[in-house]
Structures are given as structure tokens and as C-alpha cells.
Design an enzyme around this catalytic site. Structure first.
Site, PDB file in Angstrom:
ATOM      1  N   ASP A   1       0.842  -1.194   0.000  1.00 37.39           N
ATOM      2  CA  ASP A   1       0.000   0.000   0.000  1.00 37.39           C
ATOM      3  C   ASP A   1       0.883   1.251   0.000  1.00 37.39           C
ATOM      4  OD1 ASP A   1      -2.309   1.468   0.046  1.00 37.39           O
ATOM      5  OD2 ASP A   1      -2.772   1.100   2.153  1.00 37.39           O
TER       6      ASP A   1
ATOM      7  N   ARG B   1      -0.142   9.423  -9.779  1.00 40.45           N
ATOM      8  CA  ARG B   1      -0.343   8.123  -9.134  1.00 40.45           C
ATOM      9  C   ARG B   1       0.255   7.010 -10.003  1.00 40.45           C
ATOM     10  NH1 ARG B   1      -3.679   7.507  -5.026  1.00 40.45           N
ATOM     11  NH2 ARG B   1      -4.206   5.399  -5.671  1.00 40.45           N
TER      12      ARG B   1
ATOM     13  N   HIS C   1       2.736   3.881  -9.009  1.00 42.97           N
ATOM     14  CA  HIS C   1       2.584   2.442  -9.280  1.00 42.97           C
ATOM     15  C   HIS C   1       3.808   1.900 -10.023  1.00 42.97           C
ATOM     16  CE1 HIS C   1      -1.337   2.421  -7.588  1.00 42.97           C
ATOM     17  NE2 HIS C   1      -1.914   3.119  -8.544  1.00 42.97           N
TER      18      HIS C   1
ATOM     19  N   ASP D   1     -11.942  -5.349  -5.220  1.00 43.67           N
ATOM     20  CA  ASP D   1     -12.602  -4.052  -5.009  1.00 43.67           C
ATOM     21  C   ASP D   1     -11.883  -2.897  -5.710  1.00 43.67           C
ATOM     22  OD1 ASP D   1     -14.712  -5.061  -3.427  1.00 43.67           O
ATOM     23  OD2 ASP D   1     -13.366  -5.167  -1.694  1.00 43.67           O
TER      24      ASP D   1
ATOM     25  N   LEU E   1      11.982 -19.829  -5.202  1.00 41.87           N
ATOM     26  CA  LEU E   1      10.931 -18.978  -4.633  1.00 41.87           C
ATOM     27  C   LEU E   1       9.629 -19.253  -5.372  1.00 41.87           C
ATOM     28  CD1 LEU E   1      10.159 -16.532  -2.767  1.00 41.87           C
ATOM     29  CD2 LEU E   1      10.614 -15.064  -4.746  1.00 41.87           C
TER      30      LEU E   1
ATOM     31  N   LEU F   1      -6.657  -5.807   6.998  1.00 42.65           N
ATOM     32  CA  LEU F   1      -6.288  -6.922   6.121  1.00 42.65           C
ATOM     33  C   LEU F   1      -6.896  -6.800   4.725  1.00 42.65           C
ATOM     34  CD1 LEU F   1      -6.435  -9.944   8.582  1.00 42.65           C
ATOM     35  CD2 LEU F   1      -4.475  -8.583   7.893  1.00 42.65           C
TER      36      LEU F   1
ATOM     37  N   GLU G   1       1.920 -13.768  11.910  1.00 39.40           N
ATOM     38  CA  GLU G   1       2.367 -12.587  12.642  1.00 39.40           C
ATOM     39  C   GLU G   1       2.121 -11.381  11.745  1.00 39.40           C
ATOM     40  OE1 GLU G   1       3.574 -12.516  15.757  1.00 39.40           O
ATOM     41  OE2 GLU G   1       3.189 -14.665  15.874  1.00 39.40           O
TER      42      GLU G   1
END
Ligand code: FPP
Length: 230
Positions: free
Chosen positions: A8, A21, A25, A55, A119, A179, A191
Site C-alpha cells: 500500500d 499516481r 505504481h 474491489d 521462490l 487486512l 504474525e
């Protein structure tokens, strides 16, 4: 170790610097590259990044289009690097609302990186944890009584992924503490770490510090601390 990150703060970071913006990004995508590169040496085996929530379609069309272009560029530009670095790339979330070019880039990335073992990188795109749980539940027959582990596997598969262990550490950048419908089932005992750093400011050093903080946490999974348990 499975690390989840809610990336965020791209927009606020850019606005503070007097930039668009979209530029935020783009800087965010550059940080994704650096974090993916740093992750395996920090003991991270699975990395799930929240790139676009179900959303986020409510954002202005121009911003959504810009993000979709960035995702496409990222997948096309990074697939070979992922192959070279042993990164297996998956995109979890819905597929039916994204454009055909992005869908093709996802399929190509899947196919080419399938053998990666250093990974497991999962990019959550058009993702909603609650919708994913509903979709997985719809795959069950009324008589099915799955174990938690079996349901976890089903959840990953129903969202176009492959099974992963539960999230150990969940980081959210950008100063908010929620969240936002990300990995609600998988992060049951994760955690949590909330940092005021905006995502484009969150470099490998901040990740290293977050892992060091995580390693001091006592994880009890509902049991008593070892000393008290005798
Ligand atoms: C939230 O910050 C971030 C997003 C909705 C997009 C995340 C995208 C990236 C990090 C870039 C590309 C990612 C990949 C995988 C190539 P925000 O823009 O809502 O920030 P704000 O809260 O400051 O407005």
C-alpha cells in the site's frame, strides 16, 4: 517461510513528491522486482503479493488501465529473469475480468517458470479472499467433510494456484492497519507487521528488518508458552 505483503502507499508516495499516481505504481513495480530478488536469501520460500483487489475495480478507469498495463509489462519483462533465478510465478485470483493479453502473459509465465524451486511467487490479482473461500466451498459436495489442510489445498487450486503453507508473516506498508480481504484463511496464525513506509520506500533493508522482528516473535498457535507448559 510464507510471507504475504499488502503493498500500500504507491499513490500517497507519488503525491508527496508531486508526481502522478501512475508514477507511484511504476515505482511500486520496481520495488516488487527488488523484493523478489532479495526474498530467497532471507529464507522466504513463498511470497504472496497483493497487487489488485477485487474491489480495486472501483478506482477510476484510467488508473485501472494503467495498473493492468503495468502487470502485463511486469510479467512479460520478468518471466525470463524468474526462470534464470529459479522463481516459480503464479497469479491467483479471478481470470474472467482481465483482458486477453494479460491472461496470455499469465499463462506464459506459468508455463515457463513452472520448474522454479528457489521462490514460489504468487501475485494476487483481481483477488478477494472471501470470494476465494466461497469458490473453494462450492467445489465441495454436501457430504464432504474436509480437513483444514485439505480445504487449504482446495482453496489454492480454486484460485488458480497450487497448494502453499499458511502465511507466517503478513506485512502491510502505507500506515493502514487492516487486512482488506487478503489471505483471511491462510493468515489465521500469521504474525502481523504494519509499517508507515510507503511501498516504493520499502526496500530489501526494510524487509531484512521485518524478518529480524519476526524471528523474535514467540509463536504459540494457541498453546501455552513452553516454560508455562512445563
Ligand atoms: C495500493 O496503493 C496499491 C495498489 C492498488 C497497486 C499495487 C501495485 C503495485 C505495487 C505495482 C505493480 C505490481 C506488480 C506485481 C507488478 P495505493 O496506490 O492505493 O496507495 P495510496 O493508498 O497511497 O493511494
Amino acid at each position: 517461510m510464507h510471507l504475504g505483503i499488502i503493498m500500500d502507499g504507491n499513490g500517497r508516495w507519488a503525491t508527496r513528491l508531486g508526481r502522478s499516481r501512475g508514477a507511484g505504481h511504476r515505482a511500486g513495480a520496481a520495488m516488487v522486482r527488488r523484493i523478489v530478488e532479495a526474498a530467497p536469501d532471507l529464507g522466504i520460500g513463498v511470497l504472496t503479493l497483493f497487487a489488485f483487489s477485487a474491489d480495486n475495480w472501483r478506482r477510476p478507469a484510467a488508473e485501472v488501465a494503467w495498473l493492468m498495463r503495468l502487470f502485463r509489462e511486469y510479467l512479460r519483462g520478468e518471466t525470463e529473469r524468474c526462470v534464470a533465478n529459479g522463481v516459480r510465478l503464479e497469479v491467483i485470483g479471478r481470470r474472467d475480468r482481465i483482458g486477453p493479453a494479460l491472461q496470455r502473459a499469465i499463462e506464459t509465465a506459468y508455463r515457463k517458470t513452472a520448474a522454479g524451486t528457489r521462490l514460489h511467487l504468487r501475485i494476487a490479482l483481481d483477488y478477494s479472499s472471501r470470494d476465494a473461500i466461497l469458490r473453494a466451498a462450492q467445489c465441495l459436495s454436501p457430504e464432504a467433510a474436509p480437513t483444514r489442510d485439505a480445504f487449504s489445498r482446495l482453496l489454492a487450486i480454486a484460485d488458480h494456484g497450487t497448494p502453499v503453507p499458511d502465511v507466517d508473516l503478513l506485512i502491510r506498508t502505507g500506515g493502514e492497519r487492516r487486512l482488506s480481504d487478503f489471505l483471511l484463511w491462510e493468515a489465521a496464525y500469521a504474525e502481523l507487521l504494519f509499517t508507515p513506509l510507503m511501498w516504493p520506500e520499502f526496500g530489501p533493508e526494510a524487509l531484512r528488518e521485518a524478518i529480524a522482528d519476526f524471528s523474535t516473535r514467540q509463536r504459540r498457535f494457541g498453546a501455552l508458552p513452553e516454560a508455562a507448559a512445563g
